[in-house]
Design an enzyme around this catalytic site. Structure first.
Site, short mmCIF file in Angstrom:
data_model
loop_
_atom_site.label_atom_id
_atom_site.label_comp_id
_atom_site.label_asym_id
_atom_site.label_seq_id
_atom_site.Cartn_x
_atom_site.Cartn_y
_atom_site.Cartn_z
N THR A 57 0.85 -1.19 0.00
CA THR A 57 0.00 0.00 0.00
C THR A 57 0.88 1.25 0.00
O THR A 57 2.09 1.15 -0.10
CB THR A 57 -0.86 0.06 1.28
OG1 THR A 57 0.04 0.28 2.38
CG2 THR A 57 -1.61 -1.23 1.51
N ARG A 58 0.24 2.39 0.14
CA ARG A 58 0.97 3.66 0.33
C ARG A 58 1.18 3.97 1.80
O ARG A 58 1.62 5.05 2.15
CB ARG A 58 0.20 4.81 -0.33
CG ARG A 58 0.43 4.93 -1.84
CD ARG A 58 -0.55 5.90 -2.46
NE ARG A 58 -0.50 7.20 -1.87
CZ ARG A 58 -1.53 7.80 -1.26
NH1 ARG A 58 -2.72 7.22 -1.17
NH2 ARG A 58 -1.39 8.98 -0.73
N LYS A 59 0.86 3.01 2.68
CA LYS A 59 1.10 3.22 4.12
C LYS A 59 2.55 2.89 4.43
O LYS A 59 2.85 1.90 5.11
CB LYS A 59 0.16 2.33 4.93
CG LYS A 59 -1.30 2.74 4.78
CD LYS A 59 -2.25 1.80 5.49
CE LYS A 59 -3.69 2.14 5.11
NZ LYS A 59 -4.67 1.09 5.47
N THR A 60 3.45 3.71 3.93
CA THR A 60 4.88 3.45 4.10
C THR A 60 5.48 4.46 5.07
O THR A 60 4.86 5.47 5.37
CB THR A 60 5.58 3.56 2.74
OG1 THR A 60 5.28 4.86 2.19
CG2 THR A 60 5.07 2.51 1.77
#
Lengths: 257, 257, 257, 257, 257, 257
Positions: free
Chosen positions: E134-137
């Protein structure tokens, strides 16, 4: 790499800024008058007696200007230089040397000046005390200047606001020395705690509160001597720092204290 | 914005570097001992007589530390300050003031020191000549130091290798003054051309070649005076710069020349 | 390093930005379809006739993408290229070449386009005048574009607002040409002074005030010719620049003037 | 903020670079000749008919130069401008306006030029196809140029190597179209897959392999038309892109195809 | 260079930040206690079983700290490591190794942790579906973390807001799925379009509108299974993504679906 | 500004990197599907119970994305959040909120996760000892993570290699504890000195040498308890740190020790 040298990451950043301000946008317009790209050798010679500092900066300057410049050094950071002594030689493209020369010299002379001054203080203190620097550094060059102080044989006080507790008058309004030291011990257990003191009663409070270090601010050598005697008897572990009015003329008197 | 001030883009970069080196990673550990976030007012007072420089840097420091700090100034860059004169006042969070204080002072004292020295040279020259600076600046701070020179009433020589042609001995090997000036005129038609000269015959060549400016290097005041008389008669438009051996003791003698 | 090339410090910054915008965050997703890491050779071939510029940028692109890419060049910046001529060859990892290719080409084609256009103007001027560039450059690429102009055989006008005095109408309101030139001489003694003039009376004032250069703005070739005759007789040292309405069609007429 | 505008983070970086290259180290030397700090108003007027782009860059330039400059706009990015139309007005310090003017104009003219060209292609295509851009952008300015393409009414193809799969000849050696598309589907399931094709047999393979888009490279309008008919019948979902030889003269023919 | 590795331009930036925060301003004060500059060898050993990632970061750390450090690796990114396995060895100055060690390990452990987790998900999915990120980095590390996901055998979903269309509830207010997909097709023809759906009716709309991919959000494995059957029959090309409630415990159930 | 918060200079840098990686080059392609630029309000709600950290980062994200976004917070860093509690509200352009949302959340969830974990350790230690962090931080985020540890009620160990002396095995080869501590006292008088010890004899040497702090590495709770008793009697001022094998399961046992 010798850990007394400044972090390379800062050396690179500072050299990059210095080259940009000297070269953007057109590069060296005078150098462009040369025929072709002749080779040359440049010697770096000490103008005054002193201690060398800034070698990594000069090397990095050569590298950023032209990867094919070859520098050879006959002295390291911290070495004593005599007047006229050749301490480095750079070989390669004349155009590149002319581009790099002033920037490399600006670093070397600024930092060697600091190392030389540090060395003078250290010699005047003559082993009776250690010489420490401050946070009064040139903006943006702290890592390099702190390393130059070490090259001159002196010691670094805190490198930043982040490194140790130094309680000054401005912090004490409404806190008091006791509470300040107690909180410092509680909140920052891994850090030294120093308290700035102008008067003997503050010194007594600070020592009683268990400060690791007291900073005697703006005391005369004789006041300082008296205070030091008291601290030594009260808590032999407590370090003592003297600040304010210390210069090349007075450092020996304070060192005696 | 007054165009004598340094470019804001450089002010921001320099202040950013200075704050980073003083605050990363933990911020002000001593300030964290305070109760809550009390308000305070700090006065900036001149320790010595001199000329102010660096106001934009101090303002930018306050802004980057805490947008709510409010600074009011009673003096601008270039103003003469008396010992003890309050020239600025900052109001806001005490924690923020303690974070910003040393960085703001480092800029103000470094740059005001330059402005003050420039002013001294200018006063000693007493209108008989203009005082110019050099490229021997602190790496990374050139834009700020050049502006401080202007704040002190002196003039800026070239700001970078990119700005004007300055032919030195190192360029002349194999070129000769004539060819160097001719090429400079051809390749860089929009730029001033200056030639560094150690001896009268070089001066004569440079003037004959049509240089805009000659730099008399390491001449005594009397040699310089003699050379200047010659140049004035040969080409009244040619500017004359003197370098080497100029300091606060000798500047008046050279100015007379 | 040849001093006509752009400063490497700018080459590195520009290449870094260009690669970041093309690769962050995932790199080359198409290249990841390849089996293993095969080796390859790429040839760079000129699509059109012209002058090469941007070699340092292409080299730096290869270096930043993969230190093991090896480029060999058969032409330098400024070289004339024929249609179809192979001027460079890169050997190494195919994956790396595919990553670097477009960025290297973007620099080469943008900068060679500028060098080629400069060269066309120079050929049309046919030695009757010099061709100079302006500050109308692509934001962020000035150092590279100015070097491309030099590679095309033309000259650089000022590189920045910091380099020389160019007095335009907007500066003159309330100042007047005389005062502007006088102040420029006083405040910036080491710099050329140019005055932009739309009419003959301004030209006369500028020459009388001792400007180093006048910029004739938006004059027709015949007006320009007339003005030039006057200036040549009034002050043979004064440089003359023509601007406005100069393009590939008119440059020859202006050059005759 | 309207999401068609370029990311502010890039706007700030690009404006910062542009101002640094124009102002470091001395700022605007000509502006320093002005008396005091007079106020002024500048009008931005379109020189040619076209589409506006770059407003955020101009605004950011004013902000970075002097926070007190006030800009008011009568047109947004994408607006059609007539010759002579005033589209913006800036009020504030004359010195600041002279510093900001050229940089703001460089952004506006570069980006409006792109928007205007995009608009011309779109008008010539006349709704028969969409116009897409490429990765052939000016190094460092991609985000701004892509936004200018959108302001002109055209569409953005991939923004970087990281965004979509575009299989070209160089990738196919040893892979084949089938395997390339299969791997792309497997390894990058969330991305479109496009295959560049020079010949009909490649097109057939690409469509059979399930590509989302085929790029017809260097085909004539009639070859393209024929190929398109075939693709439409074989897989109506497959997008078709035409590249190579498309310019203002040929775009209408290709659009008909 | 293998295109699965992260872009070097990001590796350099991240390593530079990490070293600066660990070393500025004084470098390694403990290392400075060593005598001279002794040589040493350090072994990097896996503490836990897992997949290696971050090798380029460790290499770059060594390079930035001391160009003379020599690393040799017995495993590449993606390799499976056993507990206690030595996967790298670094030789050179002990001072340099002590400076680089923690930073290199911080990269290796953070990124190998991600690769290892990705690998676990992939093994539990057992080929029945692909695992996407995801873009939850971690802010600032996206390029490195996305590459670590690939090293672990999973796939990258979009790398940024710039890469693909992903329509969520927040976008749909006032737009509706039909219009959103239609506009996406029109404005961004080269990009995949995904629609986030919570309920079957949304799925039906999205498939009907021709989305390339639907994201089933917060459905149970059985709801998901049912929905998937429907999509497969309605449009076999449409990709299906499941999100919300997927963790190591549930991934196998969802994979079955 | 409260000095427990992270330095703003780091907050700005980290937010800048995070936005760049999420938005360059095209910005939010999905957001561009919206009609016009509608206004919206977003609520930030806690998904789990815990402690808040990262507020400055979220605020800075909103500011860098769109200066007109207005955030209001009902909780500060360090506040306890209940499941479902709304702790912040952002109002402004929907397009801007969609751009900022993920980046702000990535900071908040990463840093609140750290604060929450720190808080758990602190609660388990129950006042019997203090909880300190390490240098095992995410590369590039140290300043933020250290502040999150403070927000969770735990303490910061050294922030960098530059801050304090921590003598480990690797330093001791050929030095010995006595010499190491003696040198540390001499060369870095203003800094705390800690010695890492695996065995009682090392502890005894360290205490005898006058270390400020000993680090008991990899001892069991009972070994640790025994050692602590000895140290307390030998030098009550010496701080004791325990490391290795401390996790949520064992922290209470160690705290008892």
């Amino acid at each position: 790499m010798n850990s007394n040298l400044p972090p390379l990451i800062e050396v690179r950043r500072c050299v990059g800024s210095a080259l940009a301000e000297d070269l953007v946008p057109m590069g060296d317009v005078t150098g462009s008058l040369l025929d072709g790209d002749p080779m040359a050798t440049a010697l770096f010679r000490a103008r005054e007696q002193g201690r060398l500092a800034g070698r990594l900066c000069a090397d990095e300057t050569f590298r950023q200007v032209d990867i094919e410049l070859v520098a050879s050094w006959s002295a390291d950071d911290g070495a004593k230089l005599e007047v006229g002594q050749v301490f480095a030689e750079v070989r390669g493209s004349l155009g590149s040397i002319l581009i790099a020369e002033r920037t490399a010299l600006n670093f070397l002379s600024h930092l060697s000046g600091i190392a030389t001054a540090a060395d003078e203080y250290v010699r005047l203190a003559d082993g009776r005390c250690r010489i420490l620097d401050t946070r009064k550094t040139t903006p943006g060059l702290r890592a390099l200047e702190k390393a130059a102080v070490r090259a001159g044989g002196a010691r670094n006080h805190r490198g930043s606001l982040s490194e140790m507790i130094l309680v000054k008058d401005n912090h004490l309004a409404g806190l008091g020395i006791d509470l300040a030291v107690e909180r410092a011990r509680d909140r920052w257990p891994a850090r030294s705690v120093e308290v700035e003191c102008d008067r003997m009663d503050q010194v007594q409070q600070a020592v009683a509160a268990g400060a690791d270090m007291v900073l005697l601010d703006n005391m005369s050598p004789s006041e300082a001597a008296e205070t030091i005697v008291w601290i030594r008897s009260a808590d032999p572990r407590c370090l003592i720092e003297i600040s304010g009015g210390v210069n090349l003329d007075t450092v020996s008197d304070y060192a005696t204290a």
